[in-house]
Scaffold this motif. Structure first.
Motif, PDB file in Angstrom:
ATOM      1  N   ALA A 126       0.857  -1.188   0.000  1.00  0.00           N
ATOM      2  CA  ALA A 126       0.000   0.000   0.000  1.00  0.00           C
ATOM      3  C   ALA A 126       0.888   1.231   0.000  1.00  0.00           C
ATOM      4  N   VAL A 127       0.512   2.217  -0.799  1.00  0.00           N
ATOM      5  CA  VAL A 127       1.270   3.459  -0.921  1.00  0.00           C
ATOM      6  C   VAL A 127       0.342   4.608  -0.558  1.00  0.00           C
ATOM      7  N   ILE A 128       0.757   5.422   0.411  1.00  0.00           N
ATOM      8  CA  ILE A 128      -0.086   6.496   0.931  1.00  0.00           C
ATOM      9  C   ILE A 128       0.656   7.817   0.839  1.00  0.00           C
ATOM     10  N   GLY A 129       0.002   8.831   0.245  1.00  0.00           N
ATOM     11  CA  GLY A 129       0.619  10.145   0.126  1.00  0.00           C
ATOM     12  C   GLY A 129       1.754  10.140  -0.870  1.00  0.00           C
ATOM     13  N   PHE A 130       1.478  10.328  -2.149  1.00  0.00           N
ATOM     14  CA  PHE A 130       2.471  10.129  -3.197  1.00  0.00           C
ATOM     15  C   PHE A 130       2.182  11.057  -4.374  1.00  0.00           C
ATOM     16  N   ASP A 131       3.151  11.172  -5.244  1.00  0.00           N
ATOM     17  CA  ASP A 131       3.014  11.892  -6.503  1.00  0.00           C
ATOM     18  C   ASP A 131       2.516  10.890  -7.551  1.00  0.00           C
ATOM     19  N   ARG A 132       1.266  11.035  -7.989  1.00  0.00           N
ATOM     20  CA  ARG A 132       0.670  10.043  -8.884  1.00  0.00           C
ATOM     21  C   ARG A 132       1.421   9.939 -10.212  1.00  0.00           C
ATOM     22  N   THR A 133       1.827  11.063 -10.761  1.00  0.00           N
ATOM     23  CA  THR A 133       2.555  11.041 -12.028  1.00  0.00           C
ATOM     24  C   THR A 133       3.854  10.253 -11.899  1.00  0.00           C
ATOM     25  N   LYS A 134       4.566  10.485 -10.790  1.00  0.00           N
ATOM     26  CA  LYS A 134       5.825   9.770 -10.575  1.00  0.00           C
ATOM     27  C   LYS A 134       5.574   8.284 -10.369  1.00  0.00           C
ATOM     28  N   LEU A 135       4.525   7.946  -9.624  1.00  0.00           N
ATOM     29  CA  LEU A 135       4.212   6.538  -9.388  1.00  0.00           C
ATOM     30  C   LEU A 135       3.905   5.834 -10.705  1.00  0.00           C
ATOM     31  N   ASN A 144       7.566  -5.819 -14.244  1.00  0.00           N
ATOM     32  CA  ASN A 144       6.735  -6.665 -13.379  1.00  0.00           C
ATOM     33  C   ASN A 144       6.151  -5.935 -12.175  1.00  0.00           C
ATOM     34  N   VAL A 145       5.740  -4.678 -12.353  1.00  0.00           N
ATOM     35  CA  VAL A 145       5.045  -3.936 -11.298  1.00  0.00           C
ATOM     36  C   VAL A 145       3.874  -3.187 -11.920  1.00  0.00           C
ATOM     37  N   THR A 146       2.743  -3.200 -11.242  1.00  0.00           N
ATOM     38  CA  THR A 146       1.571  -2.485 -11.735  1.00  0.00           C
ATOM     39  C   THR A 146       0.782  -1.919 -10.562  1.00  0.00           C
ATOM     40  N   ILE A 147      -0.042  -0.911 -10.833  1.00  0.00           N
ATOM     41  CA  ILE A 147      -0.983  -0.420  -9.827  1.00  0.00           C
ATOM     42  C   ILE A 147      -2.135  -1.414  -9.776  1.00  0.00           C
ATOM     43  N   ALA A 148      -2.311  -2.069  -8.645  1.00  0.00           N
ATOM     44  CA  ALA A 148      -3.327  -3.111  -8.505  1.00  0.00           C
ATOM     45  C   ALA A 148      -4.658  -2.546  -8.026  1.00  0.00           C
ATOM     46  N   ASN A 149      -4.623  -1.671  -7.034  1.00  0.00           N
ATOM     47  CA  ASN A 149      -5.830  -1.051  -6.490  1.00  0.00           C
ATOM     48  C   ASN A 149      -5.650   0.462  -6.484  1.00  0.00           C
ATOM     49  N   ASP A 150      -6.398   1.152  -7.309  1.00  0.00           N
ATOM     50  CA  ASP A 150      -6.408   2.616  -7.285  1.00  0.00           C
ATOM     51  C   ASP A 150      -7.572   3.006  -6.383  1.00  0.00           C
ATOM     52  N   ASN A 151      -7.291   3.162  -5.106  1.00  0.00           N
ATOM     53  CA  ASN A 151      -8.348   3.256  -4.105  1.00  0.00           C
ATOM     54  C   ASN A 151      -8.892   4.660  -3.883  1.00  0.00           C
ATOM     55  N   SER A 152      -8.012   5.660  -3.872  1.00  0.00           N
ATOM     56  CA  SER A 152      -8.418   7.040  -3.631  1.00  0.00           C
ATOM     57  C   SER A 152      -7.299   7.940  -4.144  1.00  0.00           C
ATOM     58  N   PRO A 153      -7.512   9.250  -4.170  1.00  0.00           N
ATOM     59  CA  PRO A 153      -6.437  10.131  -4.637  1.00  0.00           C
ATOM     60  C   PRO A 153      -5.148  10.004  -3.834  1.00  0.00           C
ATOM     61  N   GLU A 154      -5.258   9.544  -2.586  1.00  0.00           N
ATOM     62  CA  GLU A 154      -4.092   9.491  -1.711  1.00  0.00           C
ATOM     63  C   GLU A 154      -3.608   8.087  -1.396  1.00  0.00           C
TER      64      GLU A 154
END
Length: 293
Positions: A126-135, A144-154
């Motif tokens: 889980a990643v909390i408080g991040f720069d979405r563009t950089k992520l 071999n890495v992907t965003i699995a759950n885009d849960n909220s803006p943060e």
């Protein structure tokens, strides 16, 4: 007022969940069926079972389905339904796409396959408080890495190889990263073998036209077409959960209130962070909506 019924997935608080459903006569037949199908009681998980996917997924589905039945019995009807990951099965059940036994058997198989999906080994964080563009850039550049759950803006969850997830977390400089205790890299291409095994069973299940629109995780849009909903569910194990976009689409579609049906309040918390104008209510037990309300 348009009310969406939304359903939590794995990760919800499961200790002691649904115990009061045993006191509701309307649940007796399906609880007996669940015990027969599963070979164990979904309302009485042991301390060991609580931490095992093959037990928690059918138990969560059972509780959410029975709470939905109870609300219908009280004269409530949703304007649409949606669920987060496993919760999508509860959303489809509540909309009448398949019956309780079909849904329970699907979820039971799903839980077994996901628990065995550790070859090759995968990881989630889980990643909390991040720069979405950089992520997004790091996930594109890291194998071999992907965003699995885009849960909220943060808050998002990334999934993939152990090395890849660790590398992204180290480079991202997020406010907080939390490794998750999971048996595999869920909602990523690492689940392809499990998804193919599951697809054989899912294709055998006949989907009915839902009584209300259902939002799918992998499209973040609602549909009342059975085949569209089945195709989305076939893709779900390897595709990201687009929950943030789903919530925004609900608001754009005229939803005014969401009821989280099932244990915990994770989803209403995510809704608050994503679309704070939506009203929120939690139904985790019969006492949250007394008979005759």
């Amino acid at each position: 007022m348009t009310i969406a019924w939304i359903y939590p997935g794995q990760g919800s608080q499961v200790v002691g969940m649904g115990r009061d459903l045993q006191d509701w006569p309307g649940a007796a037949q399906k609880l007996a069926l669940a015990r027969e199908v599963l070979g164990w009681d979904p309302l009485a998980l042991s301390e060991e079972q609580i931490h095992q996917t093959r037990y928690t997924q059918p138990a969560l589905f059972t509780v959410s389905a029975l709470l939905s039945d109870y609300l219908y019995a009280q004269g409530q009807t949703p304007g649409c339904t949606a669920g987060h990951s496993l919760g999508e099965y509860s959303a489809l059940y509540a909309a009448g796409v398949f019956d309780f036994e079909a849904g329970l058997r699907l979820v039971s198989l799903r839980g077994q396959l996901m628990e065995r999906a550790g070859d090759p080994p995968g990881s989630m964080a889980a990643v909390i408080g991040f720069d979405r563009t950089k992520l997004e850039h790091l996930c594109q550049m890291t194998p071999n890495v992907t965003i699995a759950n885009d849960n909220s803006p943060e808050q998002v969850v990334i999934s993939g190889s152990v090395e890849g997830v660790q590398a992204v977390c180290e480079q991202l400089q997020a406010k907080r990263t939390v490794p998750l205790k999971v048996s595999g890299a869920f909602h990523s291409p690492f689940m392809q073998a499990a998804a193919e095994k599951f697809a054989h069973r899912l294709r055998e299940v006949e989907f009915q036209t839902p009584r209300v629109p259902v939002y799918s995780n992998c499209t973040a849009t609602a549909s009342r077409d059975p085949q569209t909903l089945k195709q989305a569910l076939l893709a779900q194990m390897t595709a990201p959960v687009r929950w943030r976009e789903t919530v925004l689409q609900m608001a754009a579609d005229g939803v005014q209130e969401v009821w989280e049906i099932g244990p915990g309040n994770v989803l209403t918390g995510l809704v608050k962070r994503t679309a704070p104008s939506l009203r929120r209510r939690n139904i985790s037990s019969l006492s949250d909506y007394p008979a005759g309300s």
